[in-house]
Design a protein around this motif. Structure first.
Motif, short mmCIF file in Angstrom:
data_model
loop_
_atom_site.label_atom_id
_atom_site.label_comp_id
_atom_site.label_asym_id
_atom_site.label_seq_id
_atom_site.Cartn_x
_atom_site.Cartn_y
_atom_site.Cartn_z
N ARG A 137 0.84 -1.20 0.00
CA ARG A 137 0.00 0.00 0.00
C ARG A 137 0.87 1.25 0.00
N SER A 138 0.37 2.28 -0.67
CA SER A 138 1.09 3.54 -0.72
C SER A 138 0.27 4.63 -0.06
N ALA A 139 0.93 5.75 0.21
CA ALA A 139 0.24 6.89 0.81
C ALA A 139 -0.92 7.35 -0.06
N HIS A 140 -0.75 7.22 -1.39
CA HIS A 140 -1.81 7.66 -2.32
C HIS A 140 -3.07 6.84 -2.10
N MET A 183 -6.82 0.01 3.76
CA MET A 183 -8.06 -0.38 3.09
C MET A 183 -8.64 -1.60 3.79
N ASP A 184 -9.94 -1.79 3.64
CA ASP A 184 -10.59 -2.95 4.24
C ASP A 184 -9.88 -4.23 3.81
N GLY A 185 -9.60 -5.08 4.77
CA GLY A 185 -8.92 -6.33 4.47
C GLY A 185 -7.42 -6.26 4.59
N ASP A 186 -6.85 -5.04 4.68
CA ASP A 186 -5.41 -4.88 4.86
C ASP A 186 -5.04 -5.16 6.32
N PRO A 187 -3.80 -5.59 6.57
CA PRO A 187 -3.35 -5.67 7.96
C PRO A 187 -3.22 -4.28 8.57
N ALA A 188 -3.42 -4.18 9.87
CA ALA A 188 -3.41 -2.88 10.55
C ALA A 188 -2.02 -2.58 11.10
N ASP A 189 -0.98 -2.72 10.22
CA ASP A 189 0.39 -2.50 10.70
C ASP A 189 1.15 -1.45 9.88
N TYR A 190 0.40 -0.62 9.14
CA TYR A 190 1.04 0.42 8.34
C TYR A 190 1.30 1.65 9.23
N ALA A 191 2.56 2.11 9.24
CA ALA A 191 2.97 3.17 10.16
C ALA A 191 2.56 4.55 9.67
N VAL A 192 2.03 5.35 10.57
CA VAL A 192 1.71 6.76 10.32
C VAL A 192 2.17 7.56 11.54
N VAL A 193 2.22 8.87 11.38
CA VAL A 193 2.44 9.74 12.54
C VAL A 193 1.21 10.64 12.69
N ASP A 194 0.74 10.74 13.89
CA ASP A 194 -0.33 11.68 14.23
C ASP A 194 0.34 12.87 14.92
N ALA A 195 0.11 14.06 14.36
CA ALA A 195 0.81 15.24 14.86
C ALA A 195 -0.12 16.44 14.80
N ALA A 196 0.44 17.60 15.11
CA ALA A 196 -0.36 18.83 15.18
C ALA A 196 -1.07 19.11 13.85
N GLY A 197 -0.40 18.79 12.74
CA GLY A 197 -0.98 19.09 11.43
C GLY A 197 -1.87 18.00 10.88
N GLY A 198 -2.08 16.92 11.64
CA GLY A 198 -2.93 15.83 11.18
C GLY A 198 -2.18 14.52 11.10
N ARG A 199 -2.67 13.63 10.27
CA ARG A 199 -2.07 12.30 10.12
C ARG A 199 -1.26 12.25 8.82
N PHE A 200 -0.05 11.68 8.90
CA PHE A 200 0.85 11.62 7.75
C PHE A 200 1.41 10.20 7.62
N ALA A 201 1.68 9.81 6.38
CA ALA A 201 2.26 8.49 6.12
C ALA A 201 3.78 8.55 6.17
N ILE A 202 4.38 7.51 6.76
CA ILE A 202 5.84 7.35 6.70
C ILE A 202 6.14 6.51 5.46
N THR A 203 6.92 7.07 4.54
CA THR A 203 7.13 6.44 3.23
C THR A 203 8.61 6.22 2.93
N MET A 204 8.85 5.51 1.84
CA MET A 204 10.22 5.33 1.35
C MET A 204 10.86 6.68 1.05
N THR A 205 10.08 7.62 0.51
CA THR A 205 10.63 8.94 0.20
C THR A 205 11.05 9.66 1.47
N CYS A 206 10.30 9.49 2.55
CA CYS A 206 10.68 10.10 3.83
C CYS A 206 12.03 9.55 4.29
N ALA A 207 12.20 8.23 4.20
CA ALA A 207 13.46 7.62 4.65
C ALA A 207 14.63 8.06 3.78
N ALA A 208 14.41 8.13 2.45
CA ALA A 208 15.49 8.55 1.55
C ALA A 208 15.92 9.98 1.83
#
Length: 709
Positions: free
Chosen positions: A334-337, A363-388
């Motif tokens: 799954r991707s942030a998109h 998405m429905d049926g996906d495992p509930a282990d995808y990492a996000v950060v909840d912060a002052a500006g809302g919820r954001f996905a941690i992605t490969m681009t973030c790590a790079a």
């Protein structure tokens, strides 16, 4: 110096249509635009193509008659098959006696599944005698009553005897329906596979004809006089007329545009191209300066369509990290998109204030282990681009570049959960993602017998920086991001060569038959606008399948690159030494032509014979040919037939596997003529004579000869 003449490449994607203008002389990128793909306009995608062209000309200050070359790539044919949006095919089988039973079984092609629950719409009728015009008309009436919008005629052995299929088309011509014959689509044996390929081609024919007419009319109305070309699935382009005949050649052409860009702009001769988007990475091979192709699988069945061998991994720049709280368990698919979340690294520092790690089910049926950060500006996905970005792997000016401090803040909550520092956490994310890519890369290196030490990794697409640099670092291979990586696909369309492939099954093919197939391929690209004196033809003879294959490529107009940026002797020597992985002092010049320098070195082994690796470097300092152990001889066109005959005789091996002539390549003028696909000495020498044909007797020729083990 630049000229006012430009080459335009337009890549029609599912969401956006990208267009670029490239200087026709220097091949420098002059402009790029992006417009929404106009699926729902009354003129369809043609409207977006013309809109993109207009904006591009305005941006570069060019007029329509400055366009020397215009080509577009489209996913329309692929999407039509994926979505089941195809025409009903009227299939008319021909034959009597035992052959008729085989032909009648082709009615079962109606069981081909387009999408889950939707099958290929097909109406079948049979005629015994194709010359019985009244019977043919009755068969046409029958399939038309069944809803047929396009006709296909098929008969056993029509590759050798096409008269029956042609007679059916002649009798049906008055009906005003698009039509084709199976032998026109492919000349390979195998009634069912040949017919299946022709039927799928026909299913998309009416829609593609309508689009071709609209695009052609729109481009003409815009004032462009250069012929319109269309991207093929094997990395080349074809004329619009050829696309009207075989629209199936555009299926699976999406990834082909990117690798064409890597081949022409980045001048890869040996390596892998990794085109990374937001969700996935398409991996393809360039071997000895050519893209790797194979017969494609369409609708779950093998076909006679030669398409890019591209393998897709579900890891891209937007792929989300998965964690069990103690370690990074995976990245993607799954991707942030898909999750509808912004990338954390593209937030602001204020947005990420108070960031805490959480996990979600995208998405429905996906495992509930995808990492996000909840912060002052809302919820954001941690992605490969973030790590790079956190590791500083994304170059300045890159499409995916973010503030490194923000990227580190995005990774920090994950790092805290893992009990490591930010750099280690980011590396683990990239390890997990690129590990999946590396498995496929290693498999393709093995499949195509690439030299891992010399195979370069080139990244393209907007997400290139999230995969290629880290993969190169962990694998120890040379890697780089392509220039203008975010528009490498339309650049590939703009720079692609006219291409045609002719395949024939000829048991015991002699030199006259092989030369005839070569000539047919050469004439096919010339007929589509390729300049005759720039056409290159690669011939392969497969003795196991009796297949003779000729692939011809050529430019639609001769391109003369700017000579002011040529590599000097020192640069070319260093390029060769780097490829050999040795000191320049160990490298010597073996031969030269006006366009190439041939370098060699020696590799000594204690228990086996020494090897003599060879590299051919062009005037730009690009290694165009790798040979692990070869002999190099310089001669002239006049003396070449005798010299080559002696070289081939000395290097031909004889054994249980039969006669094996050496792999022969000739450096003539600006070209490298690759004759390595022919194992029989006599046809090999006949092809060599054909390559030398019209040249002056005193012109130098360099032969690179590799004995086969």
């Amino acid at each position: 110096m630049t000229t006012h003449r430009i080459r335009v490449g337009i890549d029609v994607g599912g969401t956006f249509t990208d267009a670029v203008a490239v200087d026709a002389t220097t091949l420098e990128l002059l402009g790029q635009v992006k417009v929404p793909t106009s699926h729902h306009h009354e003129d369809g995608v043609a409207h977006g193509i013309v809109e993109a062209l207009g904006r591009l000309l305005e941006q570069t200050g060019n007029a329509p008659d400055d366009v020397a070359f215009l080509a577009h790539g489209t996913t329309q044919a692929t999407n039509a098959l994926l979505e089941g949006d195809v025409a009903t095919v009227g299939l008319i089988g021909i034959g009597t006696g035992p052959g008729a039973a085989l032909t009648r079984k082709l009615a079962s092609l109606s069981k081909l599944e387009l999408t889950p629950g939707k099958r290929l719409p097909l109406a079948y009728a049979h005629v015994g005698d194709p010359d019985d015009a009244a019977a043919v008309r009755r068969a046409v009436d029958e399939v038309v009553r069944g809803g047929a919008e396009v006709l296909v005629a098929t008969q056993p052995f029509s590759v050798d005897r096409p008269e029956g299929e042609e007679a059916v088309l002649d009798a049906a011509r008055g009906r005003g329906l698009p039509m084709t014959a199976a032998h026109r689509i492919t000349s390979l044996y195998g009634l069912r596979k040949r017919t299946r390929t022709a039927v799928v081609n026909a299913a998309i024919l009416p829609r593609m004809l309508a689009t071709a007419d609209l695009v052609d009319a729109s481009i003409t109305k815009a004032g462009v006089t250069s012929p319109l070309m269309v991207m093929r699935c094997d990395g080349g382009v074809m004329s619009l007329d050829e696309m009207r005949r075989r629209p199936l050649l555009t299926v699976l052409s999406g990834p082909a545009a990117g690798v064409a860009g890597a081949l022409m702009q980045e001048r890869i001769s040996e390596g892998l191209f990794l085109e990374t988007g937001g969700t996935s990475t398409d991996i393809s091979v360039v071997r000895r300066g050519r893209v790797a192709v194979r017969h494609a699988t369409i609708l779950g069945k093998t076909s006679y369509l030669s398409a890019l061998d591209v393998r897709t991994v579900g890891v891209g720049g937007g792929s989300m990290v998965r964690t069990d709280g103690a370690k990074v368990t995976a990245v993607g698919p799954r991707s942030a998109h898909i999750a509808g979340l912004p990338y954390a690294c593209f937030a602001t520092a204020a947005d990420l204030a108070g960031a805490k790690l959480a996990t979600v089910r995208p998405m429905d049926g996906d495992p509930a282990d995808y990492a996000v950060v909840d912060a002052a500006g809302g919820r954001f996905a941690i992605t490969m681009t973030c790590a790079a970005n956190a590791l500083g792997r994304v170059p300045e000016g890159d499409f995916a570049r973010s503030d490194q401090a923000v990227a580190k803040a995005a990774i920090a909550p994950l790092a805290a959960a893992l009990g490591v520092d930010v750099a280690t956490a980011a590396a683990r994310v990239l390890d997990a993602g690129t590990g999946q890519v590396k498995a496929v890369v290693d498999a393709m290196i093995g499949d195509y017998r690439l030299d891992k030490d010399t195979a370069v990794l080139v990244g393209g697409g907007g997400g290139a920086a999230s995969v290629t640099p880290h993969l190169a670092a962990v694998s120890g291979q040379e890697g780089r991001i392509a220039r203008h990586n975010e528009v490498i696909s339309p650049i590939g369309v703009a720079l692609a060569l006219v291409r045609e492939q002719i395949e024939r099954i000829i048991p015991g093919a002699g030199q006259e038959q092989i030369l005839a197939v070569r000539a047919e391929a050469e004439q096919a690209v010339i007929a589509q606008g390729a300049a005759a004196d720039g056409v290159e033809v690669e011939v392969t003879v497969d003795p196991q399948t009796n297949t003779v294959r000729a692939v011809a490529t050529g430019a639609s107009e001769l391109r003369t690159q700017d000579r002011s940026h040529r590599a000097d002797d020192g640069e070319r020597l260093r390029a060769a030494a780097a490829s050999f992985k040795t000191d320049p002092g160990e490298v010597r010049v073996l031969a030269t032509t006006a366009s190439h320098t041939v370098y060699g070195t020696e590799v000594h082994h204690r228990f086996r014979a020494d090897r003599h690796p060879v590299r051919v470097v062009d005037a730009d300092g690009v290694v165009r040919l790798h040979a692990p152990d070869a002999r190099v001889e310089t001669t002239t066109v006049g003396a070449a037939p005798q010299v080559l005959a002696s070289l081939v005789d000395e290097s031909t091996s004889y054994g249980d596997g039969g006669v094996r002539a050496p792999a022969l390549r000739l450096l003539i003028g600006s070209r490298i003529a690759d004759l390595s696909g022919v194992l029989d000495p006599q046809p090999l020498l006949a092809l060599a004579r054909g390559e030398l044909g019209t040249r002056a007797a005193a012109e130098p020729v360099v032969a690179v000869v590799e004995a086969r083990t």
